[in-house]
Design a protein around this motif. Structure first.
Motif, PDB file in Angstrom:
ATOM      1  N   ASP A  23       0.828  -1.201   0.000  1.00  0.00           N
ATOM      2  CA  ASP A  23       0.000   0.000   0.000  1.00  0.00           C
ATOM      3  C   ASP A  23       0.869   1.260   0.000  1.00  0.00           C
ATOM      4  N   LEU A  24       0.230   2.366  -0.293  1.00  0.00           N
ATOM      5  CA  LEU A  24       0.949   3.635  -0.391  1.00  0.00           C
ATOM      6  C   LEU A  24       1.613   4.035   0.917  1.00  0.00           C
ATOM      7  N   GLY A  25       0.955   3.759   2.024  1.00  0.00           N
ATOM      8  CA  GLY A  25       1.544   4.093   3.317  1.00  0.00           C
ATOM      9  C   GLY A  25       2.856   3.368   3.542  1.00  0.00           C
ATOM     10  N   GLU A  26       2.908   2.103   3.191  1.00  0.00           N
ATOM     11  CA  GLU A  26       4.138   1.325   3.331  1.00  0.00           C
ATOM     12  C   GLU A  26       5.214   1.832   2.375  1.00  0.00           C
ATOM     13  N   ARG A  27       4.817   2.174   1.178  1.00  0.00           N
ATOM     14  CA  ARG A  27       5.790   2.703   0.216  1.00  0.00           C
ATOM     15  C   ARG A  27       6.330   4.055   0.674  1.00  0.00           C
ATOM     16  N   ALA A  28       5.467   4.894   1.225  1.00  0.00           N
ATOM     17  CA  ALA A  28       5.910   6.192   1.756  1.00  0.00           C
ATOM     18  C   ALA A  28       6.893   5.982   2.899  1.00  0.00           C
ATOM     19  N   ARG A  29       6.608   5.027   3.770  1.00  0.00           N
ATOM     20  CA  ARG A  29       7.503   4.719   4.882  1.00  0.00           C
ATOM     21  C   ARG A  29       8.859   4.249   4.355  1.00  0.00           C
ATOM     22  N   ARG A  30       8.839   3.366   3.380  1.00  0.00           N
ATOM     23  CA  ARG A  30      10.092   2.863   2.803  1.00  0.00           C
ATOM     24  C   ARG A  30      10.889   3.983   2.141  1.00  0.00           C
ATOM     25  N   LEU A  31      10.190   4.874   1.462  1.00  0.00           N
ATOM     26  CA  LEU A  31      10.868   5.986   0.800  1.00  0.00           C
ATOM     27  C   LEU A  31      11.517   6.917   1.819  1.00  0.00           C
ATOM     28  N   ARG A  32      10.799   7.221   2.896  1.00  0.00           N
ATOM     29  CA  ARG A  32      11.377   8.055   3.966  1.00  0.00           C
ATOM     30  C   ARG A  32      12.592   7.370   4.588  1.00  0.00           C
ATOM     31  N   LEU A  33      12.476   6.080   4.836  1.00  0.00           N
ATOM     32  CA  LEU A  33      13.574   5.323   5.429  1.00  0.00           C
ATOM     33  C   LEU A  33      14.794   5.307   4.517  1.00  0.00           C
ATOM     34  N   LEU A  34      14.581   5.090   3.245  1.00  0.00           N
ATOM     35  CA  LEU A  34      15.684   5.090   2.287  1.00  0.00           C
ATOM     36  C   LEU A  34      16.361   6.456   2.251  1.00  0.00           C
ATOM     37  N   ALA A  35      15.577   7.511   2.176  1.00  0.00           N
ATOM     38  CA  ALA A  35      16.150   8.862   2.132  1.00  0.00           C
ATOM     39  C   ALA A  35      16.946   9.153   3.404  1.00  0.00           C
ATOM     40  N   ALA A  36      16.412   8.781   4.545  1.00  0.00           N
ATOM     41  CA  ALA A  36      17.104   9.026   5.817  1.00  0.00           C
ATOM     42  C   ALA A  36      18.365   8.180   5.933  1.00  0.00           C
ATOM     43  N   SER A  37      18.306   6.949   5.462  1.00  0.00           N
ATOM     44  CA  SER A  37      19.445   6.037   5.565  1.00  0.00           C
ATOM     45  C   SER A  37      20.569   6.388   4.598  1.00  0.00           C
ATOM     46  N   TYR A  38      20.230   7.089   3.556  1.00  0.00           N
ATOM     47  CA  TYR A  38      21.217   7.426   2.538  1.00  0.00           C
ATOM     48  C   TYR A  38      22.236   8.439   3.055  1.00  0.00           C
ATOM     49  N   GLY A  39      21.903   9.112   4.147  1.00  0.00           N
ATOM     50  CA  GLY A  39      22.840  10.041   4.762  1.00  0.00           C
ATOM     51  C   GLY A  39      22.940  11.382   4.079  1.00  0.00           C
ATOM     52  N   SER A  40      21.888  11.802   3.465  1.00  0.00           N
ATOM     53  CA  SER A  40      21.899  13.105   2.800  1.00  0.00           C
ATOM     54  C   SER A  40      20.698  13.909   3.273  1.00  0.00           C
ATOM     55  N   GLN A  41      20.568  15.082   2.742  1.00  0.00           N
ATOM     56  CA  GLN A  41      19.434  15.940   3.076  1.00  0.00           C
ATOM     57  C   GLN A  41      18.262  15.728   2.129  1.00  0.00           C
ATOM     58  N   LEU A  42      18.327  14.676   1.318  1.00  0.00           N
ATOM     59  CA  LEU A  42      17.245  14.415   0.374  1.00  0.00           C
ATOM     60  C   LEU A  42      15.974  14.006   1.109  1.00  0.00           C
ATOM     61  N   ALA A  43      14.881  14.517   0.619  1.00  0.00           N
ATOM     62  CA  ALA A  43      13.567  14.138   1.113  1.00  0.00           C
ATOM     63  C   ALA A  43      12.825  13.442  -0.027  1.00  0.00           C
ATOM     64  N   PRO A  44      11.778  12.684   0.286  1.00  0.00           N
ATOM     65  CA  PRO A  44      11.007  12.052  -0.779  1.00  0.00           C
ATOM     66  C   PRO A  44      10.581  13.034  -1.875  1.00  0.00           C
ATOM     67  N   ALA A  45      10.225  14.237  -1.496  1.00  0.00           N
ATOM     68  CA  ALA A  45       9.808  15.233  -2.490  1.00  0.00           C
ATOM     69  C   ALA A  45      10.933  15.610  -3.442  1.00  0.00           C
ATOM     70  N   ASP A  46      12.178  15.397  -3.040  1.00  0.00           N
ATOM     71  CA  ASP A  46      13.326  15.647  -3.918  1.00  0.00           C
ATOM     72  C   ASP A  46      13.562  14.479  -4.865  1.00  0.00           C
ATOM     73  N   VAL A  47      13.275  13.290  -4.393  1.00  0.00           N
ATOM     74  CA  VAL A  47      13.577  12.065  -5.139  1.00  0.00           C
ATOM     75  C   VAL A  47      12.546  11.793  -6.236  1.00  0.00           C
ATOM     76  N   LEU A  48      11.285  12.006  -5.946  1.00  0.00           N
ATOM     77  CA  LEU A  48      10.223  11.605  -6.873  1.00  0.00           C
ATOM     78  C   LEU A  48      10.295  12.268  -8.242  1.00  0.00           C
ATOM     79  N   PRO A  49      10.502  13.590  -8.349  1.00  0.00           N
ATOM     80  CA  PRO A  49      10.564  14.186  -9.687  1.00  0.00           C
ATOM     81  C   PRO A  49      11.748  13.657 -10.507  1.00  0.00           C
ATOM     82  N   VAL A  50      12.838  13.362  -9.833  1.00  0.00           N
ATOM     83  CA  VAL A  50      14.001  12.811 -10.542  1.00  0.00           C
ATOM     84  C   VAL A  50      13.684  11.401 -11.027  1.00  0.00           C
TER      85      VAL A  50
END
Length: 99
Positions: A23-50
């Protein structure tokens, strides 16, 4: 990062057959986790358009290869475009903090 998110979250249309259905909630959680784990200031809103832009690039590249005779890859063109459209349709939900 965008392609990694595309493959791992996944940011794929669940109707594409081989996409992991979550579901979308799980995907949003995974996306936030990936962005946070990557060690950068990227947020999901930065990743999606790319991710959307890269999927359109990948569709164009794949279509050119198919037009040059590699017909076996033609089915991937629409898959990439559907995935890009799915991300665009669900961007707001994928960026929600509470998932």
């Amino acid at each position: 990062m965008a392609y990694l998110a595309y493959r791992l979250v996944p940011l794929a249309d669940p109707n594409n057959g081989d996409a992991i259905d979550s579901d979308l909630g799980e995907r949003a959680r995974r996306l936030r986790l990936l962005a946070a784990s990557y060690g950068s200031q990227l947020a999901p809103a930065d990743v999606l358009p790319v991710a959307v832009a890269r999927l359109h690039d990948l569709a164009a590249f794949t279509e050119a290869r198919a037009d040059q005779g590699q017909e076996t890859v033609r089915s991937h063109v629409e898959l990439y475009r559907r995935d890009a459209a799915w991300i665009t349709r669900h961007a707001d939900e994928l960026c929600q903090e509470s998932g």
